[in-house]
Design a protein around this motif. Structure first.
Motif, PDB file in Angstrom:
ATOM      1  N   LEU A  82     -30.520   6.339  55.350  1.00  0.00           N
ATOM      2  CA  LEU A  82     -30.125   7.250  56.413  1.00  0.00           C
ATOM      3  C   LEU A  82     -30.790   8.621  56.300  1.00  0.00           C
ATOM      4  O   LEU A  82     -31.280   9.161  57.301  1.00  0.00           O
ATOM      5  CB  LEU A  82     -28.606   7.399  56.461  1.00  0.00           C
ATOM      6  N   GLN A  83     -30.819   9.214  55.117  1.00  0.00           N
ATOM      7  CA  GLN A  83     -31.380  10.562  54.975  1.00  0.00           C
ATOM      8  C   GLN A  83     -32.829  10.601  55.426  1.00  0.00           C
ATOM      9  O   GLN A  83     -33.239  11.534  56.122  1.00  0.00           O
ATOM     10  CB  GLN A  83     -31.248  11.029  53.519  1.00  0.00           C
ATOM     11  N   ASP A  84     -33.613   9.594  55.052  1.00  0.00           N
ATOM     12  CA  ASP A  84     -35.008   9.547  55.482  1.00  0.00           C
ATOM     13  C   ASP A  84     -35.098   9.414  57.005  1.00  0.00           C
ATOM     14  O   ASP A  84     -35.920  10.076  57.645  1.00  0.00           O
ATOM     15  CB  ASP A  84     -35.741   8.373  54.831  1.00  0.00           C
ATOM     16  N   CYS A  85     -34.260   8.568  57.586  1.00  0.00           N
ATOM     17  CA  CYS A  85     -34.273   8.371  59.037  1.00  0.00           C
ATOM     18  C   CYS A  85     -33.889   9.654  59.775  1.00  0.00           C
ATOM     19  O   CYS A  85     -34.438   9.957  60.840  1.00  0.00           O
ATOM     20  CB  CYS A  85     -33.342   7.234  59.440  1.00  0.00           C
ATOM     21  N   LEU A  86     -32.972  10.406  59.209  1.00  0.00           N
ATOM     22  CA  LEU A  86     -32.569  11.671  59.838  1.00  0.00           C
ATOM     23  C   LEU A  86     -33.736  12.658  59.906  1.00  0.00           C
ATOM     24  O   LEU A  86     -33.818  13.464  60.836  1.00  0.00           O
ATOM     25  CB  LEU A  86     -31.392  12.292  59.096  1.00  0.00           C
ATOM     26  N   SER A  87     -34.660  12.580  58.962  1.00  0.00           N
ATOM     27  CA  SER A  87     -35.816  13.478  58.974  1.00  0.00           C
ATOM     28  C   SER A  87     -36.771  13.157  60.134  1.00  0.00           C
ATOM     29  O   SER A  87     -37.583  13.996  60.514  1.00  0.00           O
ATOM     30  CB  SER A  87     -36.562  13.423  57.643  1.00  0.00           C
ATOM     31  N   VAL A  88     -36.651  11.975  60.701  1.00  0.00           N
ATOM     32  CA  VAL A  88     -37.489  11.555  61.826  1.00  0.00           C
ATOM     33  C   VAL A  88     -36.821  11.877  63.160  1.00  0.00           C
ATOM     34  O   VAL A  88     -37.463  11.920  64.200  1.00  0.00           O
ATOM     35  CB  VAL A  88     -37.784  10.033  61.730  1.00  0.00           C
ATOM     36  N   ASN A  89     -35.520  12.126  63.133  1.00  0.00           N
ATOM     37  CA  ASN A  89     -34.754  12.333  64.365  1.00  0.00           C
ATOM     38  C   ASN A  89     -35.015  13.743  64.919  1.00  0.00           C
ATOM     39  O   ASN A  89     -34.497  14.723  64.424  1.00  0.00           O
ATOM     40  CB  ASN A  89     -33.263  12.135  64.109  1.00  0.00           C
ATOM     41  N   ASN A  90     -35.781  13.793  65.995  1.00  0.00           N
ATOM     42  CA  ASN A  90     -36.090  15.066  66.658  1.00  0.00           C
ATOM     43  C   ASN A  90     -35.255  15.263  67.917  1.00  0.00           C
ATOM     44  O   ASN A  90     -35.509  16.177  68.684  1.00  0.00           O
ATOM     45  CB  ASN A  90     -37.573  15.121  67.033  1.00  0.00           C
ATOM     46  N   TRP A  91     -34.263  14.405  68.140  1.00  0.00           N
ATOM     47  CA  TRP A  91     -33.524  14.406  69.388  1.00  0.00           C
ATOM     48  C   TRP A  91     -32.054  14.760  69.212  1.00  0.00           C
ATOM     49  O   TRP A  91     -31.287  14.694  70.151  1.00  0.00           O
ATOM     50  CB  TRP A  91     -33.672  13.048  70.086  1.00  0.00           C
ATOM     51  N   GLY A  92     -31.654  15.119  68.012  1.00  0.00           N
ATOM     52  CA  GLY A  92     -30.275  15.569  67.796  1.00  0.00           C
ATOM     53  C   GLY A  92     -29.292  14.434  67.627  1.00  0.00           C
ATOM     54  O   GLY A  92     -29.366  13.680  66.669  1.00  0.00           O
ATOM     55  N   GLU A  93     -28.381  14.314  68.557  1.00  0.00           N
ATOM     56  CA  GLU A  93     -27.322  13.318  68.449  1.00  0.00           C
ATOM     57  C   GLU A  93     -27.901  11.912  68.369  1.00  0.00           C
ATOM     58  O   GLU A  93     -28.946  11.627  68.949  1.00  0.00           O
ATOM     59  CB  GLU A  93     -26.380  13.412  69.653  1.00  0.00           C
ATOM     60  N   TYR A  94     -27.174  11.050  67.674  1.00  0.00           N
ATOM     61  CA  TYR A  94     -27.620   9.669  67.520  1.00  0.00           C
ATOM     62  C   TYR A  94     -26.410   8.777  67.269  1.00  0.00           C
ATOM     63  O   TYR A  94     -25.342   9.230  66.858  1.00  0.00           O
ATOM     64  CB  TYR A  94     -28.608   9.543  66.361  1.00  0.00           C
ATOM     65  N   GLU A  95     -26.624   7.501  67.504  1.00  0.00           N
ATOM     66  CA  GLU A  95     -25.646   6.475  67.141  1.00  0.00           C
ATOM     67  C   GLU A  95     -26.203   5.756  65.919  1.00  0.00           C
ATOM     68  O   GLU A  95     -27.391   5.419  65.896  1.00  0.00           O
ATOM     69  CB  GLU A  95     -25.451   5.489  68.289  1.00  0.00           C
ATOM     70  N   LEU A  96     -25.373   5.535  64.928  1.00  0.00           N
ATOM     71  CA  LEU A  96     -25.791   4.835  63.716  1.00  0.00           C
ATOM     72  C   LEU A  96     -25.302   3.391  63.779  1.00  0.00           C
ATOM     73  O   LEU A  96     -24.114   3.134  63.977  1.00  0.00           O
ATOM     74  CB  LEU A  96     -25.219   5.516  62.473  1.00  0.00           C
ATOM     75  N   LEU A  97     -26.238   2.466  63.615  1.00  0.00           N
ATOM     76  CA  LEU A  97     -25.902   1.045  63.541  1.00  0.00           C
ATOM     77  C   LEU A  97     -26.480   0.511  62.239  1.00  0.00           C
ATOM     78  O   LEU A  97     -27.590   0.874  61.847  1.00  0.00           O
ATOM     79  CB  LEU A  97     -26.489   0.280  64.734  1.00  0.00           C
ATOM     80  N   GLU A  98     -25.724  -0.355  61.583  1.00  0.00           N
ATOM     81  CA  GLU A  98     -26.198  -0.878  60.303  1.00  0.00           C
ATOM     82  C   GLU A  98     -25.804  -2.333  60.123  1.00  0.00           C
ATOM     83  O   GLU A  98     -24.843  -2.820  60.718  1.00  0.00           O
ATOM     84  CB  GLU A  98     -25.669  -0.050  59.139  1.00  0.00           C
ATOM     85  N   ASP A  99     -26.590  -3.006  59.293  1.00  0.00           N
ATOM     86  CA  ASP A  99     -26.325  -4.389  58.909  1.00  0.00           C
ATOM     87  C   ASP A  99     -26.629  -4.552  57.432  1.00  0.00           C
ATOM     88  O   ASP A  99     -27.460  -3.833  56.877  1.00  0.00           O
ATOM     89  CB  ASP A  99     -27.220  -5.372  59.694  1.00  0.00           C
ATOM     90  N   GLN A 100     -25.979  -5.515  56.840  1.00  0.00           N
ATOM     91  CA  GLN A 100     -26.318  -5.952  55.487  1.00  0.00           C
ATOM     92  C   GLN A 100     -26.546  -7.457  55.583  1.00  0.00           C
ATOM     93  O   GLN A 100     -25.643  -8.258  55.366  1.00  0.00           O
ATOM     94  CB  GLN A 100     -25.218  -5.605  54.490  1.00  0.00           C
ATOM     95  N   GLN A 101     -27.792  -7.792  55.938  1.00  0.00           N
ATOM     96  CA  GLN A 101     -28.131  -9.178  56.199  1.00  0.00           C
ATOM     97  C   GLN A 101     -29.654  -9.306  56.174  1.00  0.00           C
ATOM     98  O   GLN A 101     -30.368  -8.376  56.510  1.00  0.00           O
ATOM     99  CB  GLN A 101     -27.593  -9.596  57.573  1.00  0.00           C
TER     100      GLN A 101
END
Length: 141
Positions: A20-39
């Motif tokens: 997540l922390q790495d992905c947040l560094s790519v987010n230039n649009w502010g708000e986001y929805e987080l979706l995750e899987d363990q599969q």
């Protein structure tokens, strides 16, 4: 801009929040929805509710930007990754990846060369991801 961050690990022993922390560094649009899987992303018959929602959002034209840690978080098979990018293009969703920062550069290349380069590079990187997964499977067997 409607943005989703999708994180995935293959096993329950791994923590998808590490991405997540790495992905947040790519987010230039502010708000986001987080979706995750363990599969696993290798087999088609595996249940991935987070990714299923990503697909539904794209098809409903409710997603402008999808952020992933690595393209192999989407699929491990190169034909599936390529098809996914075709789907995103058709529905107007841009894919961003922490590990494949070159995607941002391709998005700035003028038409039609952006499409030509994107298709070529997606296929190359997706094939490398599949090869890596194939080798790992052979070692495990």
């Amino acid at each position: 801009m409607r943005t989703t961050i999708y994180i995935r690990t293959s096993t329950k022993e791994q923590n998808p929040m590490n991405q997540l922390q790495d992905c947040l560094s790519v987010n230039n649009w502010g708000e986001y929805e987080l979706l995750e899987d363990q599969q696993s992303a290798w087999k088609d018959n595996k249940n991935r509710p987070g990714f299923d929602k990503v697909l539904a959002l794209i098809k409903a034209k409710q997603l402008d930007h999808l952020i992933v840690w690595d393209l192999d978080r989407l699929y491990r098979r190169y034909d599936r990754v390529s098809g996914f990018f075709d789907l995103c293009k058709a529905y107007g969703c841009k894919v961003h990846s922490f590990r494949q920062a070159w995607l941002e550069t391709i998005n700035e290349v003028p038409y039609p060369w952006n499409n030509v380069m994107m298709g070529f590079l997606i296929n190359v990187f997706a094939y490398i991801g599949q090869e890596e997964s194939d080798k790992k499977s052979m070692r495990v067997k």
